[in-house]
Scaffold this active site. Structure first.
Site, PDB file in Angstrom:
ATOM      1  N   GLY A 110     -36.924  17.119  23.782  1.00  0.00           N
ATOM      2  CA  GLY A 110     -36.005  16.831  24.873  1.00  0.00           C
ATOM      3  C   GLY A 110     -36.481  15.821  25.898  1.00  0.00           C
ATOM      4  O   GLY A 110     -35.668  15.291  26.663  1.00  0.00           O
ATOM      5  N   ASP A 111     -37.783  15.523  25.939  1.00  0.00           N
ATOM      6  CA  ASP A 111     -38.308  14.536  26.900  1.00  0.00           C
ATOM      7  C   ASP A 111     -39.498  13.835  26.258  1.00  0.00           C
ATOM      8  O   ASP A 111     -40.591  13.754  26.821  1.00  0.00           O
ATOM      9  CB  ASP A 111     -38.724  15.234  28.205  1.00  0.00           C
ATOM     10  CG  ASP A 111     -39.047  14.251  29.325  1.00  0.00           C
ATOM     11  OD1 ASP A 111     -38.725  13.060  29.185  1.00  0.00           O
ATOM     12  OD2 ASP A 111     -39.635  14.674  30.338  1.00  0.00           O
ATOM     13  N   LEU A 112     -39.253  13.288  25.072  1.00  0.00           N
ATOM     14  CA  LEU A 112     -40.358  12.850  24.219  1.00  0.00           C
ATOM     15  C   LEU A 112     -40.683  11.369  24.432  1.00  0.00           C
ATOM     16  O   LEU A 112     -40.401  10.514  23.599  1.00  0.00           O
ATOM     17  CB  LEU A 112     -40.040  13.145  22.757  1.00  0.00           C
ATOM     18  CG  LEU A 112     -41.231  13.120  21.782  1.00  0.00           C
ATOM     19  CD1 LEU A 112     -42.415  13.889  22.318  1.00  0.00           C
ATOM     20  CD2 LEU A 112     -40.816  13.654  20.428  1.00  0.00           C
TER      21      LEU A 112
END
Length: 286
Positions: free
Chosen positions: A193-195
């Protein structure tokens, strides 16, 4: 480390803190290398103006990713449910990632995505950096991407005076086309999700780890699109992923579509400097 955080940490771990050395690289939180009286070592993050719920949700997200037994996730040692907020994880001695570590990351990220989830979304909300992230589940990806990802951040950006009438109109035209643009139907993937490049590391043995997630179930291409947005991932990561879990036709044409979410988040957090990139990404579709 603030005294109240140290006291809460000691209470949660049942050990006295011998030392807490500030660490570099904490983009959202204050990070510490903590040595405990019993000889253990921990990585601890905290932030005075971030609610304890953010750290609780991050801990839950790490555990959710670990369920897949795919890519390595730092072990959660403790987290706070009341103020002051903190999260304590096993300490990972990081090293420069090798080509082998990058290839392993690609394969294991593919396995994480394949593990999947029942529906698009998540049963709880969480946070993308400092921004609340609503994850209310939806049956189809196109409506989830619009209603749970693009729309909320567009509204936040509009409230900050960042969205012109023309830009708003372009998003409306994008929404009309969205069901045809999001790609072939796929089962929900288990997403980090926040890669971006700062949210993975390799240890001295070359084992890759994912850190600092903003998890939910979604289209796997959104993780990959963010990986390409700010760099930090070598060519072999993507090649190994593709070998393990080939992408659907037209994936390269959807990269900018799935970069809109992190770009909107950066505009809300950091200001108008990202509006040009948003407009450029939209140009591929409307």
């Amino acid at each position: 480390m603030r005294p109240e955080v140290q006291a809460a940490l000691e209470n949660a771990l049942g050990q006295r803190v011998k030392s807490a050395s500030p660490m570099r690289g904490g983009d959202v939180s204050d990070a510490f290398d903590v040595r405990l009286a019993g000889g253990d070592r921990a990585f601890v993050k905290t932030r005075a103006d971030l609610p304890a719920l953010a750290f609780e949700r991050e801990a839950e997200g790490l555990l959710w990713l670990a369920e897949a037994s795919a890519v390595r996730i730092p072990r959660v040692l403790a987290f706070s449910k009341t103020e002051p907020g903190f999260l304590a994880l096993e300490h990972i001695e990081a090293a420069a990632p090798s080509t082998a570590a990058e290839e392993r990351l690609g394969r294991e990220l593919a396995a994480l995505h394949r593990f999947g989830a029942p529906r698009f979304g998540l049963s709880t909300s969480n946070f993308l950096a400092t921004l609340p992230q609503e994850n209310g589940e939806r049956a189809d990806w196109a409506s989830f991407y619009r209603m749970r990802r693009l729309d909320p951040l567009l509204e936040r950006a509009r409230a900050r005076g960042l969205v012109s009438r023309g830009l708003s109109s372009r998003f409306e035209r994008l929404y009309e086309r969205l069901p045809d643009l999001v790609g072939p139907a796929e089962a929900p993937a288990r997403l980090h999700g926040d890669l971006w490049g700062g949210n993975w590391l390799a240890d001295r043995a070359g084992v890759p780890y994912l850190i600092d997630p903003a998890v939910y179930a979604g289209h796997r291409e959104i993780d990959l699109a963010m990986m390409r947005l700010f760099g930090g991932f070598g060519r072999r990561v993507f090649a190994a992923y593709e070998e393990a879990y080939p992408l659907s036709p037209g994936a390269s044409e959807r990269v900018e579509l799935y970069q809109l979410y992190p770009l909107l988040a950066h505009a809300v957090m950091f200001g108008s400097g990202y509006i040009g990139q948003i407009e450029s990404a939209l140009s591929a579709y409307v």
